[in-house]
Design a protein around this motif. Sequence first.
Motif, short mmCIF file in Angstrom:
data_model
loop_
_atom_site.label_atom_id
_atom_site.label_comp_id
_atom_site.label_asym_id
_atom_site.label_seq_id
_atom_site.Cartn_x
_atom_site.Cartn_y
_atom_site.Cartn_z
N ASP A 5 34.96 33.04 32.75
CA ASP A 5 35.66 34.28 33.93
C ASP A 5 37.34 34.20 33.72
N VAL A 6 37.63 33.31 32.71
CA VAL A 6 39.37 33.13 32.88
C VAL A 6 39.64 34.63 32.45
N ARG A 7 39.09 34.94 30.83
CA ARG A 7 39.65 35.47 30.37
C ARG A 7 39.05 37.12 30.42
N ASP A 8 37.64 36.97 31.87
CA ASP A 8 37.11 38.61 32.06
C ASP A 8 38.58 38.58 33.06
N ASN A 9 39.27 37.85 34.07
CA ASN A 9 39.75 38.02 34.44
C ASN A 9 41.99 37.17 34.21
N ALA A 10 41.62 38.00 33.14
CA ALA A 10 42.97 37.46 32.47
C ALA A 10 44.08 39.08 32.64
N ASP A 11 45.84 38.44 32.71
CA ASP A 11 46.50 39.45 32.67
C ASP A 11 46.35 39.87 31.16
N GLN A 12 47.46 40.93 31.31
CA GLN A 12 47.52 41.53 30.30
C GLN A 12 48.26 41.21 29.11
N THR A 13 48.79 39.97 29.02
CA THR A 13 49.52 38.66 28.31
C THR A 13 48.45 37.90 27.99
N LEU A 14 47.56 37.81 28.72
CA LEU A 14 46.72 36.22 28.31
C LEU A 14 45.95 37.60 27.24
N THR A 15 44.97 38.86 27.68
CA THR A 15 44.59 39.19 26.82
C THR A 15 44.95 39.34 25.50
#
Length: 220
Positions: free
Chosen positions: A113-123
């Motif tokens: 769920d964190v990966r799906d809602n991650a911002d551009q930096t985390l992605t």
Amino acid sequence: MTEETKTNRPDAARNEQASENSAETLASALEGSQATDAAEAPVAEPDPTEALKAENAELRDRFLRMAAEMENLRRRTERDVKDAKSYSVAGFARDMLAVSDNLRRALDAVPADVRDNADQTLTTLLEGVQMTERSMLSALERHGVKKIEAEGEKFDPNFHQAMFEIPNADVPNNTVLQVVQAGFTIGERVLRPAMVGVSKGGPKAEAQHGTVEASEKAQS
């Protein structure tokens, strides 16, 4: 006894002695003649052709033995060179697999769920880690290090290391259901066995095979 009888006895003895001497002389002469003939008989010389044939056979046998030894030496040298090329990076590859494992752990530590809602930096960060992991595994594969595809396969102690059992009656017993840590081979050797979880409680594949064979024999 008359005088004539007395006179004839010495003559008979002398005649008998003379006959014996003549026989001995004749025998000695014959022996001497045979010895002379034997000495004068030519000695048979060895056939040079047979000697050459024997020498040729010996040289041919030596040549074949030497050729076989040279061929064995060539094969051993090729195998040693091949092994040196294939397994010289084994230690380095094993260390690189540890780095790859850490990259995979970092990716798995991020919840879905964190990966799906991650911002551009985390992605972007996650994509970079994934690309690094793939690039590392590709480089290792170019040097003969390949991943062991274990999931869904029958447990093989030569390639798998069982860590735990998973009760499951729907699949054959000792089937790999989960891979905890990927295994790798290098050349024809196991660099690292796959750590897996195997099924328990299902039918045995060997028993099923034996049942089929018994049924076929009964029908025939």
